[in-house]
Structure formats: structure tokens, C-alpha cells
Design a protein around this motif. Structure first.
Motif, mmCIF file in Angstrom:
data_model
loop_
_atom_site.group_PDB
_atom_site.id
_atom_site.type_symbol
_atom_site.label_atom_id
_atom_site.label_comp_id
_atom_site.label_asym_id
_atom_site.label_seq_id
_atom_site.Cartn_x
_atom_site.Cartn_y
_atom_site.Cartn_z
ATOM 1 N N GLY A 8 0.793 -1.233 0.000
ATOM 2 C CA GLY A 8 0.000 0.000 0.000
ATOM 3 C C GLY A 8 0.820 1.276 0.000
ATOM 4 N N SER A 9 2.116 1.177 -0.330
ATOM 5 C CA SER A 9 2.920 2.417 -0.360
ATOM 6 C C SER A 9 2.724 3.143 -1.686
ATOM 7 C CB SER A 9 4.412 2.082 -0.203
ATOM 8 O OG SER A 9 5.176 3.243 -0.498
ATOM 9 N N PRO A 10 2.581 4.475 -1.629
ATOM 10 C CA PRO A 10 2.503 5.222 -2.896
ATOM 11 C C PRO A 10 3.812 5.166 -3.665
ATOM 12 C CG PRO A 10 2.470 6.727 -1.015
ATOM 13 C CD PRO A 10 2.419 5.332 -0.459
ATOM 14 N N ARG A 11 4.891 4.746 -2.992
ATOM 15 C CA ARG A 11 6.217 4.672 -3.643
ATOM 16 C C ARG A 11 6.413 3.338 -4.365
ATOM 17 N NH1 ARG A 11 10.500 5.261 0.289
ATOM 18 N NH2 ARG A 11 11.765 6.126 -1.373
ATOM 19 N N GLY A 12 5.426 2.481 -4.286
ATOM 20 C CA GLY A 12 5.388 1.256 -5.081
ATOM 21 C C GLY A 12 6.679 0.462 -5.065
ATOM 22 N N SER A 15 9.574 1.434 -2.814
ATOM 23 C CA SER A 15 9.253 1.670 -1.398
ATOM 24 C C SER A 15 10.103 0.840 -0.439
ATOM 25 C CB SER A 15 7.773 1.356 -1.148
ATOM 26 O OG SER A 15 7.503 -0.016 -1.390
ATOM 27 N N ASN A 16 10.218 1.341 0.774
ATOM 28 C CA ASN A 16 10.852 0.570 1.849
ATOM 29 C C ASN A 16 9.996 -0.655 2.172
ATOM 30 O OD1 ASN A 16 12.854 2.532 1.965
ATOM 31 N ND2 ASN A 16 11.703 3.759 3.450
ATOM 32 N N SER A 17 8.695 -0.491 2.018
ATOM 33 C CA SER A 17 7.794 -1.644 2.227
ATOM 34 C C SER A 17 8.209 -2.778 1.307
ATOM 35 C CB SER A 17 6.338 -1.254 1.920
ATOM 36 O OG SER A 17 5.930 -0.171 2.708
ATOM 37 N N HIS A 18 8.482 -2.445 0.047
ATOM 38 C CA HIS A 18 8.902 -3.476 -0.921
ATOM 39 C C HIS A 18 10.205 -4.144 -0.476
ATOM 40 C CE1 HIS A 18 9.804 -5.578 -4.571
ATOM 41 N NE2 HIS A 18 10.838 -4.819 -4.852
ATOM 42 N N PRO A 86 3.648 1.766 4.737
ATOM 43 C CA PRO A 86 4.413 2.656 5.608
ATOM 44 C C PRO A 86 3.448 3.263 6.637
ATOM 45 C CG PRO A 86 3.922 3.742 3.512
ATOM 46 C CD PRO A 86 3.390 2.339 3.412
ATOM 47 N N VAL A 87 3.981 3.717 7.768
ATOM 48 C CA VAL A 87 3.143 4.426 8.737
ATOM 49 C C VAL A 87 2.908 5.842 8.208
ATOM 50 C CG1 VAL A 87 2.998 5.328 11.093
ATOM 51 C CG2 VAL A 87 4.079 3.114 10.677
ATOM 52 N N TYR A 88 1.670 6.206 8.080
ATOM 53 C CA TYR A 88 1.297 7.567 7.669
ATOM 54 C C TYR A 88 0.409 8.149 8.767
ATOM 55 C CZ TYR A 88 2.915 7.900 2.759
ATOM 56 O OH TYR A 88 3.666 8.015 1.612
ATOM 57 N N GLY A 89 0.910 9.203 9.436
ATOM 58 C CA GLY A 89 0.109 9.811 10.511
ATOM 59 C C GLY A 89 -0.336 8.760 11.513
ATOM 60 N N LEU A 90 0.600 7.879 11.876
ATOM 61 C CA LEU A 90 0.395 6.801 12.859
ATOM 62 C C LEU A 90 -0.516 5.673 12.374
ATOM 63 C CD1 LEU A 90 -0.003 8.875 16.175
ATOM 64 C CD2 LEU A 90 2.066 7.802 15.305
ATOM 65 N N ALA A 135 4.436 -3.236 8.582
ATOM 66 C CA ALA A 135 4.437 -1.770 8.601
ATOM 67 C C ALA A 135 5.867 -1.286 8.809
ATOM 68 C CB ALA A 135 3.547 -1.260 9.733
ATOM 69 N N ASN A 136 6.203 -0.170 8.164
ATOM 70 C CA ASN A 136 7.506 0.447 8.465
ATOM 71 C C ASN A 136 7.313 1.924 8.703
ATOM 72 O OD1 ASN A 136 9.351 2.170 6.388
ATOM 73 N ND2 ASN A 136 7.787 1.038 5.222
ATOM 74 N N SER A 137 8.081 2.445 9.661
ATOM 75 C CA SER A 137 7.922 3.857 10.036
ATOM 76 C C SER A 137 9.196 4.637 9.706
ATOM 77 C CB SER A 137 7.647 3.978 11.538
ATOM 78 O OG SER A 137 8.810 3.646 12.274
ATOM 79 N N GLY A 138 9.022 5.936 9.469
ATOM 80 C CA GLY A 138 10.160 6.819 9.216
ATOM 81 C C GLY A 138 10.836 7.276 10.502
ATOM 82 N N PHE A 139 10.117 7.217 11.604
ATOM 83 C CA PHE A 139 10.685 7.609 12.900
ATOM 84 C C PHE A 139 11.339 6.409 13.589
ATOM 85 C CE2 PHE A 139 7.432 11.190 13.456
ATOM 86 C CZ PHE A 139 8.375 12.195 13.344
ATOM 87 N N PRO A 140 12.278 6.685 14.497
ATOM 88 C CA PRO A 140 12.710 5.631 15.420
ATOM 89 C C PRO A 140 11.594 5.383 16.451
ATOM 90 C CG PRO A 140 14.187 7.556 15.504
ATOM 91 C CD PRO A 140 12.950 7.962 14.763
ATOM 92 N N TYR A 143 6.397 3.699 19.374
ATOM 93 C CA TYR A 143 5.037 4.224 19.576
ATOM 94 C C TYR A 143 4.321 4.498 18.262
ATOM 95 C CZ TYR A 143 6.602 8.827 18.175
ATOM 96 O OH TYR A 143 7.079 9.868 17.436
ATOM 97 N N ASN A 144 5.080 4.655 17.178
ATOM 98 C CA ASN A 144 4.448 4.910 15.877
ATOM 99 C C ASN A 144 3.567 3.767 15.416
ATOM 100 O OD1 ASN A 144 5.241 7.520 14.410
ATOM 101 N ND2 ASN A 144 7.016 6.880 15.622
ATOM 102 N N PHE A 145 3.779 2.588 16.039
ATOM 103 C CA PHE A 145 2.998 1.416 15.642
ATOM 104 C C PHE A 145 1.819 1.152 16.586
ATOM 105 C CE2 PHE A 145 7.421 0.522 14.196
ATOM 106 C CZ PHE A 145 7.180 0.626 12.836
#
Ligand SMILES: Cc1cc2nc3c(=O)[nH]c(=O)nc-3n(C[C@H](O)[C@H](O)[C@H](O)COP(=O)(O)O)c2cc1C
Length: 240
Positions: A8-12, A15-18, A86-90, A135-140, A143-145
Motif C-alpha cells: 500500500g505504499s505510494p512509492r510502489g 518503497s521501503n515496504s517493498h 508505511p506508517v502515515y500519521g500513525l 508496517a515500516n515507520s520513518g521515525f525511530p 510508539y508509531n505502531f
């Protein structure tokens, strides 16, 4: 056996998801499974209209004409189906949420009660794939998850992967040797997860722990990320 991941990443494909999905599917393929990664961003998936026609007038069939029937078939014919975001706005991306909203035709309208007091709609089909979530987050930090983990606690997932510091998965020429080694071990653990899904029907605790091993300190990650953005901003300014 067939394993499908819906990314579901817009970076297809970039993406880091990939970068998380790819080794997992590689391991599954090596163990004999058919595998496929669907980049949702490349598909025509319209918003659910909330008309409930798929529950009343046209049971099991959505009135919208787009790529969803094909994707739902692919989901249903899979033994395992993964969702990656990716995590978007948590939360998850709107692309993935939009996709999952369109699963409504797979449910029947009547409300049933679980023993724990929660409610559900029965599935319209007899056989659903077993599911997993990435899921992958841009922050360390973890809590983002929190919100995604709360959501997943209502689903019956065979595997949940929460990778923080997702930026380190980007292709970089200057990644130091120690970090490269850790990323290599992370990829190997993902491969094992894919293999184990196929060979034992579940992923061992040990593999799950390896997948979630820290890759970089918060401070080091922050310094690298901030430096990267300083460089990007400087370069953009110099080009103006
Ligand atoms: C609109 C937007 C919202 C984001 N929100 C969060 C967030 O709440 N927490 C976080 O850790 N990272 C957030 N990020 C960063 C992404 O999760 C991160 O860059 C991720 O590694 C991208 O993965 P992808 O390449 O698979 O798309 C956000 C990025 C975007 C573009």
C-alpha cells in the motif's frame, strides 16, 4: 501454495515496504510457494461508496467497475495474504485503507456477537487466506505502531512486522559496514519468515525476534536523516 502481498505504499516498487516484502517472498519462493507482490498504487481502486448494494441488491458484488474484482479474486485464491504499508500519521496509507474498505462484498450483512463481546459480519466465502501485516515507520521508536498494533489485535494475523527507522532500507552508497551487516541479517530473517510460512505454517518466535532486532541507535538514525535532508535542501537552494 500461493502467497500474495498487497503493498500500500505510494512509492510502489521503490518503497521501503517493498524492501521488506521482497526477501520474505524470496524465502517463500525458495521453499516452493508461488508468490506475487501487488503494488496497489498501480491499480484502479475507487473509494467504497457505502451504498451497501453488495449486501442487498447485488449480494457479494460491488457496483463499482474497477480493478477490485480481480484483486479480490487474487486475495481469495491465496493461501497467505499480506498487507504492507508505511506508517502515515500513525496509521496505514489511504491507499491500503481504501483497498481494505472494498472488502465489504466478502462479508454478509448480518451482525453476529463474539464471545468476548465484540461484533462481526460473517464471511460470504468458506475459505479466507491466512493473513499477515507489515508496517515500516520513518521515525525511530515503537510508539508509531501503537494504533496499527491496536487494530491488528482485532485481526487474526499469522505474522506482524513492525520495522522502525525505515529510512535505512533506502538504497544508499555510504551505509557503513556494521549497518550493512545488520540489514543483511534483517533480510535473512525475513527470508526465513517466508520459508517458515511455507514449511511449518507459522513463523517461529526466534525469527520474529530477529526481524525486530534494532538496526541502528535513535541518535545515529536521527543524525543521518537530518544530514540527508540538509543536503537535499542545500542542493535545491543551489539549483534555484
Ligand atoms: C504523509 C506521510 C506521513 C507520515 N507519517 C509518519 C508517521 O506518523 N510516523 C512515522 O514514523 N513515519 C511517518 N512517515 C514516514 C514514512 O513512514 C517513512 O518514510 C517510510 O519509511 C516510507 O515507507 P515506504 O517507502 O514503504 O513508503 C510519513 C510519511 C508521509 C509521506
Amino acid at each position: 501454495m500461493k502467497i500474495t502481498v498487497f503493498n500500500g505504499s505510494p512509492r510502489g516498487r521503490k518503497s521501503n515496504s517493498h524492501k521488506i516484502v521482497e526477501p520474505l517472498l524470496e524465502g517463500a519462493k525458495e521453499a516452493g510457494s508461488q508468490t506475487e507482490e501487488i503494488f496497489l498504487v498501480e491499480h484502479d481502486i475507487k473509494h467504497c461508496r457505502g451504498c451497501f448494494s453488495c449486501w442487498g441488491k447485488t449480494p457479494g458484488i460491488c457496483v463499482i467497475k474497477d480493478d477490485m474484482p480481480k484483486l479480490l479474486n487474487l486475495f481469495l485464491e491465496s493461501d497467505y495474504a499480506g498487507m504492507a504499508t508505511p506508517v502515515y500519521g500513525l496509521l496505514m496509507t489511504a491507499i491500503l485503507k481504501n483497498f481494505t474498505d472494498r472488502f465489504l462484498p466478502l462479508a454478509t450483512p448480518h451482525i453476529r456477537k463474539n464471545k468476548d463481546g465484540s461484533f462481526y459480519h460473517e464471511g460470504r466465502v468458506k475459505r479466507f487466506p491466512r493473513q499477515f501485516f507489515i508496517a515500516n515507520s520513518g521515525f525511530p521508536g515503537e510508539y508509531n505502531f501503537d494504533l496499527l498494533q491496536a487494530l491488528m489485535s482485532h485481526q487474526n494475523m499469522v505474522l506482524e512486522i513492525y520495522r522502525n527507522c525505515g529510512g535505512i532500507l533506502e538504497d544508499q552508497d555510504d551505509t557503513d559496514e556494521e549497518l550493512q551487516k545488520k540489514i543483511g541479517a534483517f533480510r535473512e530473517a525475513l527470508k526465513n519468515a517466508g520459508r517458515e510460512m511455507v514449511t511449518r505454517g507459522s513463523v517461529s518466535r526466534e525469527t520474529v525476534a530477529q526481524i525486530h532486532a534494532p538496526l541502528i541507535s535513535d541518535e545515529e538514525y536521527m543524525a543521518g536523516a537530518n544530514q540527508y535532508w540538509d543536503q537535499q535542501i542545500d542542493q535545491a537552494e543551489s539549483e534555484q
